[in-house]
Design a protein around this motif. Structure first.
Motif, PDB file in Angstrom:
ATOM      1  N   GLN A  83     126.550  97.973  16.186  1.00 23.76           N
ATOM      2  CA  GLN A  83     126.520  98.060  14.971  1.00 23.76           C
ATOM      3  C   GLN A  83     125.672  98.809  13.552  1.00 23.76           C
ATOM      4  OE1 GLN A  83     129.682  96.639  13.382  1.00 23.76           O
ATOM      5  NE2 GLN A  83     130.274  96.144  15.122  1.00 23.76           N
ATOM      6  N   ALA A  84     124.344  98.937  14.097  1.00 27.94           N
ATOM      7  CA  ALA A  84     123.708  99.425  12.818  1.00 27.94           C
ATOM      8  C   ALA A  84     123.966 100.999  13.248  1.00 27.94           C
ATOM      9  CB  ALA A  84     122.032  99.295  13.009  1.00 27.94           C
ATOM     10  N   VAL A  85     124.374 101.281  14.609  1.00 24.91           N
ATOM     11  CA  VAL A  85     124.505 102.827  14.503  1.00 24.91           C
ATOM     12  C   VAL A  85     125.937 102.858  13.575  1.00 24.91           C
ATOM     13  CG1 VAL A  85     125.526 104.619  15.869  1.00 24.91           C
ATOM     14  CG2 VAL A  85     123.381 102.764  17.015  1.00 24.91           C
ATOM     15  N   ILE A  86     126.622 102.122  13.768  1.00 24.49           N
ATOM     16  CA  ILE A  86     128.267 102.636  12.861  1.00 24.49           C
ATOM     17  C   ILE A  86     127.598 101.773  11.376  1.00 24.49           C
ATOM     18  CG2 ILE A  86     130.032 101.204  12.653  1.00 24.49           C
ATOM     19  CD1 ILE A  86     130.473 100.291  15.467  1.00 24.49           C
ATOM     20  N   PHE A  87     127.451 101.187  10.686  1.00 25.36           N
ATOM     21  CA  PHE A  87     126.971 101.495   9.935  1.00 25.36           C
ATOM     22  C   PHE A  87     126.553 102.809   9.293  1.00 25.36           C
ATOM     23  CE2 PHE A  87     123.270 100.387   6.191  1.00 25.36           C
ATOM     24  CZ  PHE A  87     124.542  99.929   5.615  1.00 25.36           C
ATOM     25  N   LEU A  88     125.435 103.085  10.387  1.00 28.13           N
ATOM     26  CA  LEU A  88     124.536 104.689   9.514  1.00 28.13           C
ATOM     27  C   LEU A  88     125.678 106.009   9.278  1.00 28.13           C
ATOM     28  CD1 LEU A  88     121.944 105.912   9.904  1.00 28.13           C
ATOM     29  CD2 LEU A  88     121.745 106.852  11.661  1.00 28.13           C
ATOM     30  N   LEU A  89     126.520 105.517  10.673  1.00 27.34           N
ATOM     31  CA  LEU A  89     127.592 106.835  10.589  1.00 27.34           C
ATOM     32  C   LEU A  89     128.800 106.506   9.061  1.00 27.34           C
ATOM     33  CD1 LEU A  89     128.582 106.997  14.287  1.00 27.34           C
ATOM     34  CD2 LEU A  89     127.184 108.784  13.146  1.00 27.34           C
ATOM     35  N   TRP A  90     128.813 105.309   8.784  1.00 25.75           N
ATOM     36  CA  TRP A  90     129.693 105.183   7.838  1.00 25.75           C
ATOM     37  C   TRP A  90     129.222 105.487   6.892  1.00 25.75           C
ATOM     38  CZ3 TRP A  90     128.910 101.430   3.811  1.00 25.75           C
ATOM     39  CH2 TRP A  90     129.711 101.576   3.147  1.00 25.75           C
ATOM     40  N   PHE A  91     127.704 105.336   6.270  1.00 23.88           N
ATOM     41  CA  PHE A  91     126.683 105.500   5.381  1.00 23.88           C
ATOM     42  C   PHE A  91     126.668 107.097   4.824  1.00 23.88           C
ATOM     43  CE2 PHE A  91     122.727 106.276   3.766  1.00 23.88           C
ATOM     44  CZ  PHE A  91     123.091 106.096   2.819  1.00 23.88           C
ATOM     45  N   LEU A  92     126.220 107.619   5.937  1.00 19.99           N
ATOM     46  CA  LEU A  92     126.320 108.997   5.890  1.00 19.99           C
ATOM     47  C   LEU A  92     127.671 109.771   5.218  1.00 19.99           C
ATOM     48  CD1 LEU A  92     124.489 109.507   9.208  1.00 19.99           C
ATOM     49  CD2 LEU A  92     123.363 109.812   6.855  1.00 19.99           C
ATOM     50  N   LYS A  93     128.972 108.596   6.139  1.00 29.54           N
ATOM     51  CA  LYS A  93     130.205 109.457   5.140  1.00 29.54           C
ATOM     52  C   LYS A  93     130.191 109.054   3.434  1.00 29.54           C
ATOM     53  CE  LYS A  93     135.423 108.163   5.508  1.00 29.54           C
ATOM     54  NZ  LYS A  93     136.305 107.605   6.283  1.00 29.54           N
ATOM     55  N   GLN A  94     130.049 108.061   3.370  1.00 30.27           N
ATOM     56  CA  GLN A  94     130.474 106.988   2.413  1.00 30.27           C
ATOM     57  C   GLN A  94     128.735 108.323   1.156  1.00 30.27           C
ATOM     58  OE1 GLN A  94     133.185 105.576   2.417  1.00 30.27           O
ATOM     59  NE2 GLN A  94     132.043 104.431   1.009  1.00 30.27           N
ATOM     60  N   VAL A  95     128.225 109.026   1.695  1.00 27.73           N
ATOM     61  CA  VAL A  95     127.018 109.672   0.615  1.00 27.73           C
ATOM     62  C   VAL A  95     128.223 111.070   0.641  1.00 27.73           C
ATOM     63  CG1 VAL A  95     124.964 110.389   0.959  1.00 27.73           C
ATOM     64  CG2 VAL A  95     125.203 108.313   1.427  1.00 27.73           C
ATOM     65  N   THR A  96     127.738 111.264   1.409  1.00 29.09           N
ATOM     66  CA  THR A  96     128.997 112.712   1.747  1.00 29.09           C
ATOM     67  C   THR A  96     130.720 112.285   0.078  1.00 29.09           C
ATOM     68  OG1 THR A  96     128.580 113.561   3.810  1.00 29.09           O
ATOM     69  CG2 THR A  96     130.620 114.403   2.991  1.00 29.09           C
TER      70      THR A  96
ATOM     71  N   ARG B 145     129.230  94.722   5.831  1.00 29.93           N
ATOM     72  CA  ARG B 145     128.946  95.163   6.833  1.00 29.93           C
ATOM     73  C   ARG B 145     127.486  94.982   7.518  1.00 29.93           C
ATOM     74  NH1 ARG B 145     132.196 100.312   8.136  1.00 29.93           N
ATOM     75  NH2 ARG B 145     134.092 100.090   6.780  1.00 29.93           N
ATOM     76  N   LEU B 146     126.546  94.828   6.358  1.00 29.46           N
ATOM     77  CA  LEU B 146     125.110  94.564   6.496  1.00 29.46           C
ATOM     78  C   LEU B 146     125.119  92.972   7.338  1.00 29.46           C
ATOM     79  CD1 LEU B 146     123.502  95.956   3.592  1.00 29.46           C
ATOM     80  CD2 LEU B 146     123.415  97.179   5.734  1.00 29.46           C
ATOM     81  N   ILE B 147     125.791  92.138   6.972  1.00 30.29           N
ATOM     82  CA  ILE B 147     125.431  90.618   7.655  1.00 30.29           C
ATOM     83  C   ILE B 147     126.240  91.227   9.554  1.00 30.29           C
ATOM     84  CG2 ILE B 147     126.961  89.285   8.411  1.00 30.29           C
ATOM     85  CD1 ILE B 147     127.075  88.576   5.373  1.00 30.29           C
ATOM     86  N   THR B 148     127.192  92.204   9.590  1.00 28.92           N
ATOM     87  CA  THR B 148     127.644  92.318  10.749  1.00 28.92           C
ATOM     88  C   THR B 148     126.012  93.026  11.942  1.00 28.92           C
ATOM     89  OG1 THR B 148     128.889  94.689  11.005  1.00 28.92           O
ATOM     90  CG2 THR B 148     129.891  92.192  10.872  1.00 28.92           C
ATOM     91  N   VAL B 149     125.186  93.824  10.862  1.00 26.99           N
ATOM     92  CA  VAL B 149     123.909  94.271  11.637  1.00 26.99           C
ATOM     93  C   VAL B 149     123.313  93.102  12.008  1.00 26.99           C
ATOM     94  CG1 VAL B 149     121.916  95.785  10.774  1.00 26.99           C
ATOM     95  CG2 VAL B 149     124.630  96.431  10.495  1.00 26.99           C
ATOM     96  N   MET B 150     122.864  92.384  10.713  1.00 24.78           N
ATOM     97  CA  MET B 150     121.234  91.356  11.071  1.00 24.78           C
ATOM     98  C   MET B 150     121.838  90.407  10.045  1.00 24.78           C
ATOM     99  SD  MET B 150     118.844  93.596   7.822  1.00 24.78           S
ATOM    100  CE  MET B 150     119.433  93.973   6.408  1.00 24.78           C
TER     101      MET B 150
END
Length: 219
Positions: free
Chosen positions: A68-81, A166-171
């Protein structure tokens, strides 16, 4: 008061570990030197700071989902773009005509770690910035660009609460994760600020407008 604080420090030494690690990493980054000797000296300073200046302990949930952390990181990069392109468009097309808003966003979890994580994610995504945090009721006050209508304000609020989910799913804790799963099956979101309401306030909120009007006229 000081005795209770000192007792809590002695009873929970492991709660300081994330803070100490972070302080040591910051020390190494400031000096641009991650040698063993410099990090050891930074660790001694971190220990001294944590003893002299009391700081709230960072309470970990006990779980961390790597996938879920990897998925969140990819989602975060998309949101920043996407957000960077949006802000560029607003600046060129609307300029000073754009209407911004400061929005209160109640969160599900009172965890300082989750609130801090949500705040940092928002600050890194262009177009939004946390201006104040109410730790007592787990509410963020966010400055958001291009929020001229109540519908757009609600979209921003929902988007920020989605970041928390999304962060709850991670930690997040197992209890928070279970509540999040119940939301996805149709249950309504319960913010921590709503839990803090007294039963009398909740009954007043659930009254119909006609009942509230009758009470006002009776007074």
């Amino acid at each position: 008061m000081s005795q209770s604080i000192n007792a809590r420090r002695k009873l929970n030494p492991l709660q300081k570990l994330p803070l100490l690690i972070w302080l040591v990493l910051v020390w190494g980054a400031l000096w641009q030197d991650f040698s063993a000797g410099n990090l050891l000296f930074g660790a001694l300073i971190a220990l001294a700071v944590s003893q002299v200046f009391y700081l709230p302990p960072i309470e970990l949930s006990g779980r961390f989902n790597v996938l879920q952390a990897v998925i969140f990181l990819l989602w975060f990069l998309k949101q920043v773009t996407v957000a960077s392109c949006q802000v560029l468009y607003w600046a060129v097309a609307k300029g000073p005509k754009i209407r911004n808003a400061v929005i209160a966003v109640p969160l599900r979890s009172p965890s300082d770690l989750l609130m801090t994580a949500v705040g940092h994610v928002l600050s890194l995504i262009p177009g939004s910035l946390v201006v104040e945090v109410d730790r007592g009721c787990a509410t963020l006050y966010v400055h958001a660009m291009n929020a001229p209508t109540p519908e757009s304000v609600e979209r921003v609020r929902t988007g920020i609460q989605d970041i928390e989910a999304r962060l709850i799913t991670v930690m997040g804790t197992k209890e928070e994760l279970a509540e999040l799963r119940s939301e996805r099956t149709g249950a309504s979101m319960v913010a921590y600020a709503d839990i803090l309401k007294s039963p009398d306030q909740q009954d007043s909120d659930q009254q119909s407008p006609d009942q509230q009007k009758d009470l006002g006229e009776g007074q």
